[in-house]
Design a protein around this motif. Structure first.
Motif, PDB file in Angstrom:
ATOM      1  N   PHE A   1      43.846  46.269  50.103  1.00  0.00           N
ATOM      2  CA  PHE A   1      43.139  46.558  48.861  1.00  0.00           C
ATOM      3  C   PHE A   1      42.482  45.288  48.323  1.00  0.00           C
ATOM      4  N   GLU A   2      41.387  45.471  47.657  1.00  0.00           N
ATOM      5  CA  GLU A   2      40.623  44.320  47.169  1.00  0.00           C
ATOM      6  C   GLU A   2      41.360  43.600  46.043  1.00  0.00           C
ATOM      7  N   LYS A   3      41.857  44.340  45.069  1.00  0.00           N
ATOM      8  CA  LYS A   3      42.565  43.735  43.948  1.00  0.00           C
ATOM      9  C   LYS A   3      44.037  43.530  44.315  1.00  0.00           C
ATOM     10  N   LYS A   4      44.513  42.311  44.100  1.00  0.00           N
ATOM     11  CA  LYS A   4      45.870  41.960  44.471  1.00  0.00           C
ATOM     12  C   LYS A   4      46.815  42.096  43.272  1.00  0.00           C
ATOM     13  N   GLY A   5      48.067  42.388  43.561  1.00  0.00           N
ATOM     14  CA  GLY A   5      49.095  42.429  42.531  1.00  0.00           C
ATOM     15  C   GLY A   5      49.174  43.706  41.723  1.00  0.00           C
TER      16      GLY A   5
END
Length: 607
Positions: free
Chosen positions: A384-388
């Motif tokens: 996924f592009e957005k982490k966390g």
């Protein structure tokens, strides 16, 4: 005299009223945020320790006292009561509810017993392994309540089989009531056994009051031909009694060991995880995978050592005789017991469609947890592009949600088999694997509120600066080596948790230990992880935890037996955990350095 009796009856009410009044001078004479927070913390802790009110109700104290004393805003306190860990628990409970509903746990337990045979030593090891595996994913109390009826039925067969013909011959005679100890089925010989179902860390003083909320659990009923015999039956020998003691106590200990293995195994580890993530938001160190890598070797070592300890204490050192798997050396009672277990397993029939779906989701959830952020290789979250944004709770809630949608009846896209048509009347075609009622019956809402109260207390300690003040008082320990500080903390919580509930103990000690670690510049995980594990070692008394109370209620063992056996298990656990944290724990969590994320938190707390 009558007045004294009335006061004793109303002691809980008096305690609830008097404790806040007696402690009220603290915030009035020292009008500061630290003093006000200390007042709330002490009042809540006293309520928890004394159990004057239910644990869940006591956990609500910070929700109204913090705003009243100006420690935190009401909206801020409310936000602490529902966290990411709550969602994680809800997803796991969905799978646990399905396991219990479709008796997958019974199939697993009976299958493992069939593999082990009826030799006492192998039976002990088998039941301990089975209980440990179940307890990794279910609450310790639920696991103990599930396995103990099976253990009881096996013990009845194991002890009754050899002398069955003699008892039949003398069925009309009266057996002397002076023989001790109590017979196996004097309390548990009913055809349908009821086991009290309570939350994992519920207070054991409330154990007897929960009789009115019993849940029927599918158990191994004794054969009808044995019912009259068992009501008059007593242990044939001291060896039989030792077997019953050994197997009963080992279930409670194995449930505790299994709960240590996964981060969702006990409420104490969940409280630790959420507190740690809130207190150190930049520390991406502890997750399901890293906790499992650290705790699984501990589980294996403790399981083996506890098995040796229990065998030596109750069955002696003749491992060759009690652990032999040779068919030639089996006695009549062992053959009959194995035959009975085989019959009960066959009654379950073939593995049902709901059981297969539950098992698949069980395995899938574990794999997704492990592979999210394994550490040594990129996990699936890196796609996924957005982490966390994704956590272990994301996985558990998603799979738990699907269990409300998937039908419990196997879909048929062609001709139906005869077996399917016969079973079609048993399961509604539109009924899902679990219903909301199944979920509600299993979901420990009191624990959710209790955990939320712990988060609120911790947040108040940090906001008010009380945790920083406590940490400064710990500077006297700076002369001790780090391992000695951790050992003292583990010994202290091991003693306290024998009398105070596990969630209350860890909630009280977490802020103190964090402040102490930051003040002494010790990696907080070096103290927090061993303490979290040692808090679960409340195995010496029936009041230590609900699994102990359930086992004690079966009547095979006395308190002195629990103290003697539990002391050994406590020492084994303490030694193994200390060795683990000072060996592979150091390399796994980088415990030999004071991390930057702890420095940032320390600066934030002091500012």
């Amino acid at each position: 005299m009558a007045l004294v009796k009335e006061l004793l009856r109303a002691r809980n009410l008096l305690l609830v009223v008097l404790i806040p009044l007696l402690l009220l001078p603290l915030p009035l004479l020292y009008p500061s945020s630290e003093a006000s927070c200390a007042y709330v913390l002490i009042v809540t802790a006293v309520y928890w320790v004394s159990e004057a009110v239910p644990l869940g109700a006591a956990a609500l104290v910070p929700a109204f006292l913090y705003p009243l004393f100006g420690v935190m805003k009401s909206s801020e306190v409310a936000a602490e009561y529902f966290k990411n860990t709550t969602l994680l628990l809800m997803g796991v409970i969905c799978v646990a509810a399905s396991v219990e509903k479709w008796n997958l746990h019974k199939r697993i337990a009976l299958r493992m017993v069939m593999m082990a045979g009826a030799k006492p030593g192998m039976l002990l090891l088998c039941f301990m392994c089975c209980t440990t595996i179940l307890s990794m994913w279910l609450s310790n109390t639920s696991t103990t309540a599930m396995v103990m009826p099976i253990v009881e039925a096996v013990l009845q067969e194991l002890v009754n089989a050899e002398e069955e013909h003699e008892v039949i011959g003398t069925a009309g005679n009266t057996i002397s009531e002076e023989r001790e100890p109590k017979g196996l089925s004097e309390k548990h010989g009913q055809a349908s056994m009821e086991v009290i179902f309570i939350n994992e860390d519920a207070t054991t003083t409330d154990f007897s009051s929960l009789v009115h909320t019993k849940t029927q659990i599918l158990v191994l009923p004794p054969n009808p031909r044995d019912l009259d015999l068992s009501t008059k039956y007593q242990y044939q020998s001291r060896h039989d009694h030792m077997i019953c003691k050994c197997l009963s106590l080992s279930i409670s200990y194995a449930a505790t060991i299994g709960g240590l293995t996964t981060i969702i195994g006990t409420s104490t580890s969940l409280i630790f995880l959420e507190y740690f993530n809130n207190h150190y938001p930049h520390a991406e160190v502890v997750n399901f995978g890293t906790w499992f890598l650290f705790s699984f070797p501990i589980c294996l070592i403790m399981l083996v050592l506890t098995w040796f300890w229990m065998h030596w204490l109750f069955l002696g050192c003749n491992f060759k005789e009690t652990c032999s798997v040779s068919k030639k050396k089996k006695t009549k009672r062992e053959e009959m017991s194995e035959r009975r277990i085989q019959e009960e397993y066959e009654k379950l029939g073939n593995t049902s469609y709901p059981e297969m779906v539950t098992g698949f989701f069980f395995i899938l959830m574990t794999l997704l947890w492990f592979t999210r952020e394994p550490g040594f290789v990129p996990g699936w979250s890196s796609l996924f592009e957005k982490k966390g944004y994704r956590t272990d709770a994301t996985v558990s809630v998603f799979l738990g949600f699907l269990m409300f949608l998937i039908p419990a009846k196997k879909p048929c896209f062609g001709k139906r088999d005869k077996g399917d048509s016969e079973n079609s009347t048993d399961i509604n075609s539109m009924e899902p694997i679990i219903t909301w009622k199944d979920f509600q019956k299993t979901m420990p809402w009191e624990i959710v509120v209790l955990v939320g109260g712990g988060y609120a207390l911790a947040a108040g300690c940090k906001t008010s600066g009380l945790s920083t003040w406590i940490g400064r008082q710990m500077l006297s320990l700076s002369s001790l080596p780090y391992w000695a500080v951790t050992l003292l903390a583990c010994i202290l919580v091991s003693m306290v948790t024998e009398f105070v509930s596990n969630p209350a103990t860890i909630t009280i000690f977490l802020p103190i230990l964090c402040s102490m670690s930051e003040t002494l510049h010790i990696n907080p995980l070096y103290t927090l992880i061993p303490v979290t594990m040692c808090i679960s070692f409340a195995v010496m008394l029936p009041v230590g935890n609900p699994p102990n109370a359930i086992v004690f209620n079966y009547g095979h063992c006395q308190i002195k037996d629990m103290v003697k056996a539990g002391l050994g298990v406590n020492l084994i656990g303490l030694v193994v955990v200390m060795v683990a944290i000072n060996t592979w724990g150091i390399s796994l969590f980088q415990l030999d350095t004071f991390p930057e994320w702890a420095m940032v938190s320390n600066v934030t707390g002091q500012s």
